[in-house]
Design a protein around this motif. Structure first.
Motif, short mmCIF file in Angstrom:
data_model
loop_
_atom_site.label_atom_id
_atom_site.label_comp_id
_atom_site.label_asym_id
_atom_site.label_seq_id
_atom_site.Cartn_x
_atom_site.Cartn_y
_atom_site.Cartn_z
N VAL A 194 39.45 21.60 -12.91
CA VAL A 194 39.73 21.34 -14.32
C VAL A 194 39.63 22.60 -15.16
O VAL A 194 40.48 22.83 -16.02
CB VAL A 194 38.78 20.24 -14.86
CG1 VAL A 194 38.95 20.06 -16.35
CG2 VAL A 194 39.03 18.93 -14.12
N TYR A 195 38.64 23.43 -14.94
CA TYR A 195 38.50 24.64 -15.73
C TYR A 195 39.19 25.84 -15.07
O TYR A 195 39.77 26.68 -15.76
CB TYR A 195 37.02 24.96 -15.97
CG TYR A 195 36.33 23.94 -16.81
CD1 TYR A 195 36.28 24.08 -18.19
CD2 TYR A 195 35.73 22.82 -16.24
CE1 TYR A 195 35.65 23.13 -18.98
CE2 TYR A 195 35.10 21.86 -17.02
CZ TYR A 195 35.06 22.03 -18.39
OH TYR A 195 34.44 21.08 -19.16
N GLY A 196 39.12 25.90 -13.76
CA GLY A 196 39.72 27.03 -13.04
C GLY A 196 41.22 26.93 -12.92
O GLY A 196 41.97 27.75 -13.48
N GLY A 197 41.68 25.93 -12.19
CA GLY A 197 43.12 25.78 -11.97
C GLY A 197 43.89 25.54 -13.26
O GLY A 197 44.93 26.15 -13.51
N PHE A 198 43.36 24.69 -14.11
CA PHE A 198 44.01 24.40 -15.39
C PHE A 198 44.07 25.65 -16.26
O PHE A 198 45.10 25.96 -16.87
CB PHE A 198 43.26 23.27 -16.10
CG PHE A 198 43.85 22.88 -17.42
CD1 PHE A 198 45.03 22.16 -17.48
CD2 PHE A 198 43.22 23.21 -18.61
CE1 PHE A 198 45.58 21.78 -18.70
CE2 PHE A 198 43.76 22.83 -19.83
CZ PHE A 198 44.94 22.12 -19.88
N ILE A 206 39.24 32.12 -14.13
CA ILE A 206 38.63 32.99 -13.12
C ILE A 206 37.14 32.70 -13.00
O ILE A 206 36.60 32.58 -11.89
CB ILE A 206 38.90 34.47 -13.44
CG1 ILE A 206 40.39 34.76 -13.24
CG2 ILE A 206 38.05 35.39 -12.57
CD1 ILE A 206 40.85 36.09 -13.81
N ALA A 207 36.47 32.59 -14.15
CA ALA A 207 35.03 32.31 -14.12
C ALA A 207 34.73 30.99 -13.40
O ALA A 207 33.81 30.91 -12.60
CB ALA A 207 34.47 32.27 -15.54
N ALA A 208 35.54 29.97 -13.67
CA ALA A 208 35.31 28.66 -13.05
C ALA A 208 35.55 28.70 -11.56
O ALA A 208 34.83 28.04 -10.80
CB ALA A 208 36.22 27.62 -13.70
N LEU A 209 36.54 29.45 -11.13
CA LEU A 209 36.82 29.53 -9.69
C LEU A 209 35.74 30.32 -8.95
O LEU A 209 35.33 29.94 -7.86
CB LEU A 209 38.18 30.16 -9.45
CG LEU A 209 39.39 29.30 -9.84
CD1 LEU A 209 40.67 30.10 -9.72
CD2 LEU A 209 39.45 28.04 -8.99
N ALA A 269 47.31 29.97 -18.65
CA ALA A 269 47.49 31.41 -18.89
C ALA A 269 48.85 31.86 -18.36
O ALA A 269 49.60 32.56 -19.06
CB ALA A 269 46.37 32.19 -18.23
N ALA A 270 49.18 31.45 -17.15
CA ALA A 270 50.47 31.83 -16.56
C ALA A 270 51.63 31.26 -17.37
O ALA A 270 52.62 31.96 -17.64
CB ALA A 270 50.54 31.33 -15.11
#
Length: 120
Positions: free
Chosen positions: A46-50, A17-20, A55-56
């Motif tokens: 890389v940090y957001g989507g990954f 979430i922070a990366a997005l 997590a999911a």
């Protein structure tokens, strides 16, 4: 759901979430600023989507068969361990690389990997 799995999933969700939302937040502790759209896109991917995908996956895996769940936990633990090992290898070629934030993240990655392996 296992508390250790929840902790790791929340870590990845927070990172994602922070990366997005604010890509610069992710790289700021390392003295790097994503100043171009391409750099911000890379952080978001890389940090957001990954992070959100892991997590999911962790949340879903906990309700699946034991074999699937264990496979997911081991795979995510290995990914975290790979990050930590990468930091250690970096320590061989860069002066004082594990001081400050890099060292803190090394400890977090190592701890989260161990948590997942124990949770199996």
């Amino acid at each position: 759901m296992n508390l250790a799995v929840i902790v790791v999933a929340v870590f990845f969700a927070g990172m994602g979430i922070a990366a997005l939302v604010k890509p610069a937040f992710i790289w700021a502790p390392f003295g790097v600023a994503p100043t171009t759209p391409a750099a911000r896109n890379e952080v978001r991917a890389v940090y957001g989507g990954f992070g959100l995908a892991l997590a999911a996956l962790l949340f879903v895996a906990d309700s699946q068969s034991a074999g699937f769940r264990d496979g997911v936990l081991v795979a995510v633990a290995v990914a975290l361990a790979g990050m930590a090992v990468g930091r250690l290898l970096g320590a061989l070629v860069e002066p004082r690389p594990l001081l400050g934030w890099p060292g803190i993240f090394f400890l977090i990655e190592t701890a989260l990997a161990v948590l997942l392996l124990i949770a199996r």
